[in-house]
Design a protein around this motif. Structure first.
Motif, PDB file in Angstrom:
ATOM      1  N   ILE A   1      10.484  -6.229  -5.849  1.00 13.72           N
ATOM      2  CA  ILE A   1      11.149  -4.937  -5.653  1.00 13.72           C
ATOM      3  C   ILE A   1      10.263  -3.960  -4.879  1.00 13.72           C
ATOM      4  CG2 ILE A   1      10.398  -3.940  -7.852  1.00 13.72           C
ATOM      5  CD1 ILE A   1      13.928  -3.518  -6.489  1.00 13.72           C
ATOM      6  N   ASN A   2       8.949  -4.142  -4.950  1.00 11.66           N
ATOM      7  CA  ASN A   2       8.007  -3.244  -4.274  1.00 11.66           C
ATOM      8  C   ASN A   2       7.401  -3.847  -3.007  1.00 11.66           C
ATOM      9  OD1 ASN A   2       8.106  -1.055  -6.200  1.00 11.66           O
ATOM     10  ND2 ASN A   2       7.121  -2.473  -7.598  1.00 11.66           N
ATOM     11  N   PHE A   3       7.968  -4.955  -2.539  1.00 15.02           N
ATOM     12  CA  PHE A   3       7.462  -5.601  -1.330  1.00 15.02           C
ATOM     13  C   PHE A   3       7.632  -4.658  -0.146  1.00 15.02           C
ATOM     14  CE2 PHE A   3       8.074  -8.474   2.351  1.00 15.02           C
ATOM     15  CZ  PHE A   3       6.862  -9.136   2.298  1.00 15.02           C
ATOM     16  N   GLY A   4       6.550  -4.468   0.630  1.00 16.43           N
ATOM     17  CA  GLY A   4       6.580  -3.509   1.727  1.00 16.43           C
ATOM     18  C   GLY A   4       6.806  -4.109   3.098  1.00 16.43           C
TER      19      GLY A   4
ATOM     20  N   GLN B   1       5.346 -14.909  -2.482  1.00 16.79           N
ATOM     21  CA  GLN B   1       4.249 -14.747  -3.435  1.00 16.79           C
ATOM     22  C   GLN B   1       4.373 -13.437  -4.200  1.00 16.79           C
ATOM     23  OE1 GLN B   1      -0.165 -14.467  -2.550  1.00 16.79           O
ATOM     24  NE2 GLN B   1       0.103 -16.669  -2.838  1.00 16.79           N
ATOM     25  N   CYS B   2       4.810 -12.383  -3.537  1.00 22.97           N
ATOM     26  CA  CYS B   2       5.003 -11.096  -4.203  1.00 22.97           C
ATOM     27  C   CYS B   2       6.029 -11.233  -5.325  1.00 22.97           C
ATOM     28  CB  CYS B   2       5.443 -10.051  -3.183  1.00 22.97           C
ATOM     29  SG  CYS B   2       5.502  -8.373  -3.815  1.00 22.97           S
TER      30      CYS B   2
ATOM     31  N   GLY C   1      -5.540 -13.750  -5.638  1.00 27.95           N
ATOM     32  CA  GLY C   1      -5.288 -13.536  -4.215  1.00 27.95           C
ATOM     33  C   GLY C   1      -3.826 -13.250  -3.919  1.00 27.95           C
ATOM     34  N   TYR C   2      -3.605 -12.552  -2.814  1.00 26.19           N
ATOM     35  CA  TYR C   2      -2.251 -12.217  -2.369  1.00 26.19           C
ATOM     36  C   TYR C   2      -2.191 -12.406  -0.866  1.00 26.19           C
ATOM     37  CZ  TYR C   2       1.903  -9.350  -1.466  1.00 26.19           C
ATOM     38  OH  TYR C   2       3.125  -8.890  -1.060  1.00 26.19           O
ATOM     39  N   ASP C   3      -1.316 -13.312  -0.409  1.00 24.69           N
ATOM     40  CA  ASP C   3      -1.226 -13.610   1.018  1.00 24.69           C
ATOM     41  C   ASP C   3      -0.261 -12.697   1.772  1.00 24.69           C
ATOM     42  OD1 ASP C   3       1.305 -14.546   0.349  1.00 24.69           O
ATOM     43  OD2 ASP C   3       0.888 -16.643   0.866  1.00 24.69           O
TER      44      ASP C   3
ATOM     45  N   PRO D   1       2.166  -4.906   3.892  1.00 28.16           N
ATOM     46  CA  PRO D   1       0.938  -4.203   4.260  1.00 28.16           C
ATOM     47  C   PRO D   1       0.186  -3.666   3.034  1.00 28.16           C
ATOM     48  CG  PRO D   1       2.810  -2.761   4.576  1.00 28.16           C
ATOM     49  CD  PRO D   1       3.351  -4.101   4.146  1.00 28.16           C
ATOM     50  N   TYR D   2       0.797  -3.757   1.863  1.00 32.30           N
ATOM     51  CA  TYR D   2       0.209  -3.193   0.656  1.00 32.30           C
ATOM     52  C   TYR D   2      -0.475  -4.266  -0.183  1.00 32.30           C
ATOM     53  CZ  TYR D   2       3.726   0.199   2.065  1.00 32.30           C
ATOM     54  OH  TYR D   2       4.500   1.055   2.789  1.00 32.30           O
ATOM     55  N   THR D   3      -1.354  -3.821  -1.059  1.00 31.43           N
ATOM     56  CA  THR D   3      -2.041  -4.726  -1.977  1.00 31.43           C
ATOM     57  C   THR D   3      -2.394  -3.964  -3.260  1.00 31.43           C
ATOM     58  OG1 THR D   3      -3.774  -6.393  -2.147  1.00 31.43           O
ATOM     59  CG2 THR D   3      -4.365  -4.315  -1.049  1.00 31.43           C
ATOM     60  N   PHE D   4      -3.119  -4.610  -4.143  1.00 31.36           N
ATOM     61  CA  PHE D   4      -3.487  -3.984  -5.412  1.00 31.36           C
ATOM     62  C   PHE D   4      -4.104  -2.609  -5.202  1.00 31.36           C
ATOM     63  CE2 PHE D   4      -3.810  -8.530  -6.605  1.00 31.36           C
ATOM     64  CZ  PHE D   4      -2.905  -8.523  -7.648  1.00 31.36           C
ATOM     65  N   GLY D   5      -3.666  -1.664  -6.020  1.00 30.51           N
ATOM     66  CA  GLY D   5      -4.211  -0.314  -5.952  1.00 30.51           C
ATOM     67  C   GLY D   5      -3.431   0.617  -5.051  1.00 30.51           C
ATOM     68  N   ASP D   6      -2.656   0.075  -4.100  1.00 26.92           N
ATOM     69  CA  ASP D   6      -1.823   0.929  -3.252  1.00 26.92           C
ATOM     70  C   ASP D   6      -0.652   1.434  -4.082  1.00 26.92           C
ATOM     71  OD1 ASP D   6      -3.421   0.412  -1.052  1.00 26.92           O
ATOM     72  OD2 ASP D   6      -2.129  -1.196  -0.281  1.00 26.92           O
TER      73      ASP D   6
END
Length: 162
Positions: free
Chosen positions: A147-150, A138-139, A131-133, A30-35
């Motif tokens: 390690i930070n995959f949500g 991909q993470c 881009g991030y799917d 659910p997270y992306t750049f900047g979170d």
């Protein structure tokens, strides 16, 4: 309750339904750049490019420039594009398709999900973020950020439960 008395707030049924309770469990992040949970920022994954040939006045065009030219097919798919010159200056949108053509005479093309407010013109410049799917793969591989995959990549999807 406080020193001044009791404080109450009356909510109608619809207002209660708007509240977020808990979190959604899904295989995607659910997270992306900047979170803060994603940890990574857009900076190192942002490139600058220039529009070349316009293929559809507000949706699809070829582009080139700097590090943008060296990226693999799909690198910017689901990424954020922000125009830095031209009539769309300041407008941001999401990239639907980033396609690197094997023929050097045909440029790298970008197609957007939402049309720009004004026609894109040759020589417009833009910043574009990788881009991030939202997938764990991909993470982990593209951003070295597993390690930070949500998300929860090992839970079964609805189709797998049957």
């Amino acid at each position: 309750y406080n020193d001044e008395g009791v404080s109450m707030e009356a909510l109608d049924d619809m207002k209660v339904l708007e509240e977020n309770f808990g979190r959604t469990y899904t295989t995607h992040d659910p997270y992306t750049f900047g979170d803060p949970e994603f940890v990574l920022t857009e900076g190192p994954y942002t490139d600058t490019a220039t529009v070349g040939v316009v293929l559809s006045s507000r949706l699809k065009f070829e582009a080139s420039g700097g590090a943008f030219d060296g990226q693999v097919d799909g690198w910017y798919t689901y990424g954020k594009i922000t125009f830095t010159s031209g009539t769309n200056i300041g407008w941001s949108g999401e990239v639907k398709i980033h396609e690197v053509n094997a023929d050097p005479l045909i440029g790298t093309s970008l197609e957007l999900y939402i049309p720009t407010p004004f026609p894109v013109e040759s020589s417009d410049t833009f910043d574009i973020v990788a881009g991030y799917d939202g997938s764990f793969e991909q993470c982990k591989t593209k951003f070295n950020n597993g390690i930070n995959f949500g998300g929860f990549p090992h839970i079964e999807s609805v189709g797998e439960q049957a």
